[in-house]
Scaffold this active site. Sequence first.
Site, PDB file in Angstrom:
ATOM      1  N   CYS A  81      -4.572   0.946   0.108  1.00 10.69           N
ATOM      2  CA  CYS A  81      -5.352   1.883  -0.705  1.00 10.69           C
ATOM      3  C   CYS A  81      -5.055   3.324  -0.265  1.00 10.69           C
ATOM      4  CB  CYS A  81      -6.846   1.542  -0.656  1.00 10.69           C
ATOM      5  SG  CYS A  81      -7.771   2.318  -2.015  1.00 10.69           S
ATOM      6  N   HIS A 181      -7.053  -3.758  -2.527  1.00 11.27           N
ATOM      7  CA  HIS A 181      -7.672  -4.143  -1.260  1.00 11.27           C
ATOM      8  C   HIS A 181      -7.509  -5.647  -1.040  1.00 11.27           C
ATOM      9  CE1 HIS A 181      -9.825  -0.454  -0.071  1.00 11.27           C
ATOM     10  NE2 HIS A 181      -9.925  -0.224  -1.372  1.00 11.27           N
ATOM     11  N   GLU A 183      -8.217  -7.329   1.542  1.00  5.96           N
ATOM     12  CA  GLU A 183      -9.367  -7.838   2.302  1.00  5.96           C
ATOM     13  C   GLU A 183     -10.566  -8.124   1.413  1.00  5.96           C
ATOM     14  OE1 GLU A 183     -10.288  -3.410   2.251  1.00  5.96           O
ATOM     15  OE2 GLU A 183      -8.555  -4.734   2.022  1.00  5.96           O
TER      16      GLU A 183
END
Length: 199
Positions: A81, A181, A183
């Site tokens: 990001c 992202h 995660e």
Amino acid sequence: MIGIINYGLGNINAFYEIYKENGIKLKIIDNYKDLKNNYNKIILPGVGSFDKAITLLKSKLFFDEILNFSQNKNNKILGICVGMQILASTSDEGELSGFSFINNNFDKLKSKLIPHIGWNNVSIKKNHYLFENIEDNSLFYFLHSYCLSEFEKQHIVAETSYEQNFISVFEKENITGVQFHPEKSHTQGQKLLLNFYKS
């Protein structure tokens, strides 16, 4: 050994837990001096603004150490990001200079609805280890207002469309950036992070 740069931006714990659940010990790097300790892969996360990320990295003395780390082409850097955006030279979002691993600018998204937030498809443009066992056009989670809209074709790994096409993954030499992202992207994101570890 894989480490994640803890400079004040990014959900460090989410990365840590993903690797821990898969029996991999991710080291959280809190001090720039620790980057010299046998790491060959680092993750550069980012949530927030371009200038704030650069300011924090410099104030914690990480900036120059990451530049030094990159000089060894056996080392790999994964920017995520804002961590991807600061790999470039500049951004419309700020006034400071980034790492300049790529000599490009991040432009403001042209959509009337920004930030680009939520799930979107990632179209894979070339075979790449990050996408091993991940299907083309899989969904990943995005949250950003700026994008890399132009880049040398040979370095584009994946693209995404949000009223315009933009580069969602690039790789140039030992530097890789992903705009989404992983995660926060459930199974596909976990696979991508594990592929980075295995690379």
